[in-house]
Design an enzyme around this catalytic site. Structure first.
Site, PDB file in Angstrom:
ATOM      1  N   ASP A 124       0.863  -1.158   0.000  1.00 29.83           N
ATOM      2  CA  ASP A 124       0.000   0.000   0.000  1.00 29.83           C
ATOM      3  C   ASP A 124       0.916   1.229   0.000  1.00 29.83           C
ATOM      4  OD1 ASP A 124      -2.276   1.661   0.326  1.00 29.83           O
ATOM      5  OD2 ASP A 124      -1.998   1.648   2.488  1.00 29.83           O
ATOM      6  N   ASP A 126      -0.106   4.949   1.377  1.00 27.44           N
ATOM      7  CA  ASP A 126      -0.264   5.822   2.534  1.00 27.44           C
ATOM      8  C   ASP A 126      -0.020   5.078   3.833  1.00 27.44           C
ATOM      9  OD1 ASP A 126      -1.069   8.278   1.182  1.00 27.44           O
ATOM     10  OD2 ASP A 126      -2.886   7.174   0.642  1.00 27.44           O
TER      11      ASP A 126
END
Length: 563
Positions: A124, A126
């Site tokens: 991922d 963030d």
């Protein structure tokens, strides 16, 4: 008042702070590091070394008002043996804790995983690859607050309310119907003293009256219909959002403005969600360094995976321009060369749950996408939307050979673990701070005292010949339980004055940590902690004792020398 009586009284007093004209402060009357009966065991008089609990929030908790009303404590006689036991137990526990210092840069295993079997690494963006500074939380809060006022016409007075970084923690639940922020443990029990309306703590009686006790049903936490009754703070983006919600609630209460908690919740949620495009544009090349950490070891970590011939992919909900700006800042202009597949605007968790949604090819130069079907992934290109099923179909990757890292337990990890057999790694940024607290002398002192008191409680319930007292044995045990509660409050406050550690309540894992342990094979504070291990490392969880495998007491008298 005699010194003995003074030591057994812990009063809560409150004062009003003007941090934003609403936030309440609390203080506790000075107590020694070991309070109540335990303090009398140690010294029989008040020590000049006092511990003072301070908070920006005013607790209003019934079970912490430890005023003793009719106890003749002067008649209590403590045997020298009991005093020696306390010192010996405390020393024993303290030494054990110091022998097992925890590495804040470690990787911790919930499930055995052999990295030599991992062929594909997924990430991922963030709070996984991108580590944000606390300044981003201030930005989210301020933008959301301004949106509430300009678009939703909330009172201008809310402008005086600022973000409070140490108020809420990840993993809490917000009761939408009642407008309450709560902490729940792994058994769905509310931790008393951790329920707030705005910035005012509810008393134990208020909590029990609201919920009919302390238990929260699974149907309430996760209903089967599309109308959630609670929202869990699953990621760090939700922390400034709930602070804004608490501030707005407090403002309405103080100004006696009638409100519906559900309306406030959905307005704040919509306002914060709507500002993300604005935030993405604000974090451009000139200002990205004000909000994003630059970790040189990230480059080393990704290059090491590339040298080891591991496949790498990125799946994020964020738009490409935002990701590109951050990755160039952290890694360099050629960051895309490190990844075999880049997927933006993935719409997680739907990316992992939907069966049919085609991938689209994205054109960064023109900020547009094509309409033709994607039948293969080409390195150097960028894709958007799609599903995990289509990803596996086009790549031929096998689930158990994939290790995916994310910070959001449900949106990133749960479905991959439950339905696709991927191996998962959770990145929990708060972990480093919590481990440093666990290693601190202040925590070690508090927790060794707490365990020593618990040991005395266990013994007292089995052996009544150690105390010679005119007070009934039940009363002495009652005082010990009060001491335990005071020490619990002290250790909790070292993490967060309102809610304590994100990983546990006083004696149980938190709801958040239980899900973390279930849906992640390994977890760590930063993705680069893996640099401390080889790419062929085998992570094995420690074998812990089950309750029936290790009988109480933790230690026996014969293990210690009382001198």
């Amino acid at each position: 008042m005699s010194p003995i009586k003074y030591l057994t009284i812990i009063r809560l007093s409150s004062s009003v702070s003007r941090q934003h004209s609403m936030v309440r402060k609390a203080s506790m009357s000075p107590v020694t590091s070991a309070s109540g009966l335990t303090a009398f065991i140690l010294s029989g008089s008040l020590s000049s070394n006092t511990v003072r609990f301070a908070s920006t929030i005013r607790p209003m908790i019934d079970h912490r008002d430890f005023e003793l009303k009719n106890a003749d404590l002067a008649s209590l006689t403590i045997s020298p043996e009991l005093k020696n036991r306390y010192f010996s137990y405390k020393r024993h526990f303290k030494n054990k804790i110091k022998e097992n210092r925890i590495d804040p840069n470690g990787v911790f295993a919930n499930n055995e995983i052999d990295l030599s079997e991992i062929k594909v690494y997924g990430f991922d963006y963030d709070y996984t690859l991108a580590v944000y500074k606390e300044s981003l939380h201030y930005l989210i809060y301020n933008l959301g607050r301004d949106e509430l006022i300009s678009k939703y016409k909330y009172p201008q007075g809310i402008l005086a309310f600022n973000y409070i970084p140490d108020f809420a923690i990840r993993g809490l639940h917000y009761d939408i119907e009642h407008g309450l922020l709560t902490k729940i443990d792994s058994f769905h029990q509310i931790q008393l003293g951790c329920v707030y309306r705005g910035f005012t703590a509810l008393s134990d009686d208020e909590v029990k009256q609201t919920y009919g006790g302390c238990y929260i049903s699974q149907s309430f936490i996760k209903p089967e219909d599309d109308h959630p009754k609670m929202k869990q703070l699953n990621d760090l983006f939700s922390v400034p959002e709930v602070c804004l919600l608490a501030n707005v609630t407090e403002y309405f209460i103080r100004n006696k403005i009638p409100y519906c908690p559900e309306i406030l919740f959905y307005d704040v949620q919509s306002a914060v969600q709507s500002i993300h495009p604005v935030m993405h544009k604000m974090l451009d090349g000139d200002r990205i360094g004000d909000y994003l950490e630059k970790r040189p070891e990230m480059i080393e970590f990704l290059h090491r995976l590339r040298v080891a011939r591991k496949k790498m992919f990125l799946i994020t909900n964020s738009p490409y321009d935002f990701v590109d700006c951050g990755m160039k800042f952290m890694i360099g202009d050629d960051w895309t060369d490190l990844f075999d597949i880049i997927i933006v605007r993935a719409r997680k968790p739907k990316f992992f749950t939907q069966s049919h949604r085609p991938f689209r090819s994205y054109q960064p130069d023109t900020d547009s996408h094509t309409w033709e079907e994607v039948t293969r992934f080409d390195k150097g290109k960028v894709y958007m939307e799609g599903t995990v099923r289509k990803l596996l179909e086009l790549t031929g990757w096998q689930g158990n050979n994939i290790l995916y890292f994310g910070d959001q337990i449900y949106a990133d990890l749960a479905d991959l673990t439950l339905f696709h057999g991927w191996r998962t790694g959770a990145v929990i940024g708060e972990l480093e701070k919590e481990i440093n607290i666990l290693n601190s002398e202040e925590f070690i002192e508090a927790i060794s005292e707490l365990q020593a008191v618990q040991q005395l409680i266990d013994e007292r319930q089995r052996d009544t010949c150690l105390l010679k007292s005119s007070i009934q044995n039940e009363d002495v045990l009652h005082y010990l339980f009060r001491d335990r509660e005071a020490l619990r409050i002290k250790s909790k406050g070292l993490f967060n004055q309102q809610f304590g550690s994100i990983f546990r309540t006083h004696h149980n894992p938190s709801y958040f940590s239980r899900r973390l342990f279930r849906y992640s094979d390994i977890y760590m504070s930063h993705i680069t902690n893996l640099l401390n291990y080889s790419v062929n490392h085998i992570f094995c969880p420690r074998r812990g004792s089950l309750p029936h495998e290790k009988m109480s007491p933790v230690i026996t008298v014969r293990e210690l020398s009382f001198d």
